[in-house]
Enzyme design. Structure first.
Site, PDB file in Angstrom:
ATOM      1  CG  PHE A  96      19.446  56.008 -38.133  1.00 23.83           C
ATOM      2  CD1 PHE A  96      19.402  54.699 -37.681  1.00 23.83           C
ATOM      3  CD2 PHE A  96      18.250  56.668 -38.329  1.00 23.83           C
ATOM      4  CE1 PHE A  96      18.195  54.058 -37.438  1.00 23.83           C
ATOM      5  CE2 PHE A  96      17.040  56.043 -38.086  1.00 23.83           C
ATOM      6  CZ  PHE A  96      17.011  54.739 -37.637  1.00 23.83           C
ATOM      7  CB  ILE A  98      16.105  51.655 -42.568  1.00 21.56           C
ATOM      8  CG1 ILE A  98      15.891  52.172 -41.135  1.00 21.56           C
ATOM      9  CG2 ILE A  98      15.314  50.369 -42.820  1.00 21.56           C
ATOM     10  CD1 ILE A  98      16.357  51.236 -40.029  1.00 21.56           C
ATOM     11  CD  GLN A 103      14.947  53.346 -47.155  1.00 24.87           C
ATOM     12  OE1 GLN A 103      14.279  54.031 -47.924  1.00 24.87           O
ATOM     13  NE2 GLN A 103      16.263  53.491 -47.031  1.00 24.87           N
ATOM     14  N   GLY A 104      10.067  51.641 -45.294  1.00 16.85           N
ATOM     15  CA  GLY A 104       8.613  51.691 -45.430  1.00 16.85           C
ATOM     16  C   GLY A 104       7.886  50.645 -44.606  1.00 16.85           C
ATOM     17  N   GLY A 106       8.310  50.509 -41.053  1.00 10.94           N
ATOM     18  CA  GLY A 106       8.317  50.916 -39.658  1.00 10.94           C
ATOM     19  C   GLY A 106       9.633  50.721 -38.939  1.00 10.94           C
ATOM     20  CE  LYS A 109       7.254  57.498 -34.300  1.00 10.48           C
ATOM     21  NZ  LYS A 109       6.068  58.233 -34.638  1.00 10.48           N
ATOM     22  CE1 TYR A 143      16.833  60.461 -37.910  1.00  7.41           C
ATOM     23  CE2 TYR A 143      17.523  62.239 -39.346  1.00  7.41           C
ATOM     24  CZ  TYR A 143      17.640  60.935 -38.917  1.00  7.41           C
ATOM     25  OH  TYR A 143      18.565  60.104 -39.495  1.00  7.41           O
TER      26      TYR A 143
END
Length: 170
Positions: A96, A98, A103-104, A106, A109, A143
């Site tokens: 997983f 991004i 990044q940063g 959202g 999540k 996580y």
């Protein structure tokens, strides 16, 4: 944000292959091309691009392994809902990421929530496992905020294994 999970195909493979983590995170995960080669060798792995509209922002590789885990991990008392009964086999969110440029914002999540929702439709009432390097503090924070907890196990690469039990947040 309009996230979707799209299976990797010949049409999107090149775009998804260009995704990469931010500088300094390279030791935490294999490159997307490495993951795709591994998925070609092991049919149980299912690679997905995570898209915001038409833009690839992330990558995930999922797999269900029944024979390797005939006895499910039994969590410590008090760490899971009492109504949940672990089942044989393990459902893995094995890779997983991004993209570093996304990044940063959202996406982590939101993508994790989408992945859990998608998996819960296909594999109802199954816990989700993943592994993480202990120094990957940002991933561990993400996580844990989602409900993952450490099992006390290590994978074959020495990464710590985490598990999240249904129902999943989000």
């Amino acid at each position: 944000m309009n996230l979707t999970m799209v299976p990797v195909t010949a049409d999107n493979r090149e775009e998804i292959s260009r995704l990469h983590v931010a500088a300094g995170q390279e030791s935490y995960i294999e490159t997307v091309p490495q993951c795709l080669r591994e998925a070609e060798e092991e049919a149980r792995w299912r690679p997905f691009g995570i898209f915001d509209g038409k833009q690839a922002v992330g990558f995930a590789m999922l797999g269900f392994f029944e024979k390797e885990y005939s006895v499910a991990f039994q969590p410590k008392a008090g760490l899971m809902p009492v109504t949940f009964q672990p089942q044989p086999g393990r459902l893995w969110l094995d890779r997983f990421l991004i993209d570093g440029a996304a990044q940063g914002q959202g996406y982590g999540k939101a993508a994790l929530s989408l992945i859990a929702k998608t998996l819960s439709l296909e594999f109802p009432d199954r816990e989700i496992y993943l592994s993480v390097y202990p120094e990957n503090c940002a991933a561990i924070h993400l996580y844990r905020s989602f409900g993952f907890q450490f099992t006390g196990e290590k994978d074959i690469h020495g990464e710590d294994i985490m598990v999240c039990y249904p129902p999943f947040p989000g």
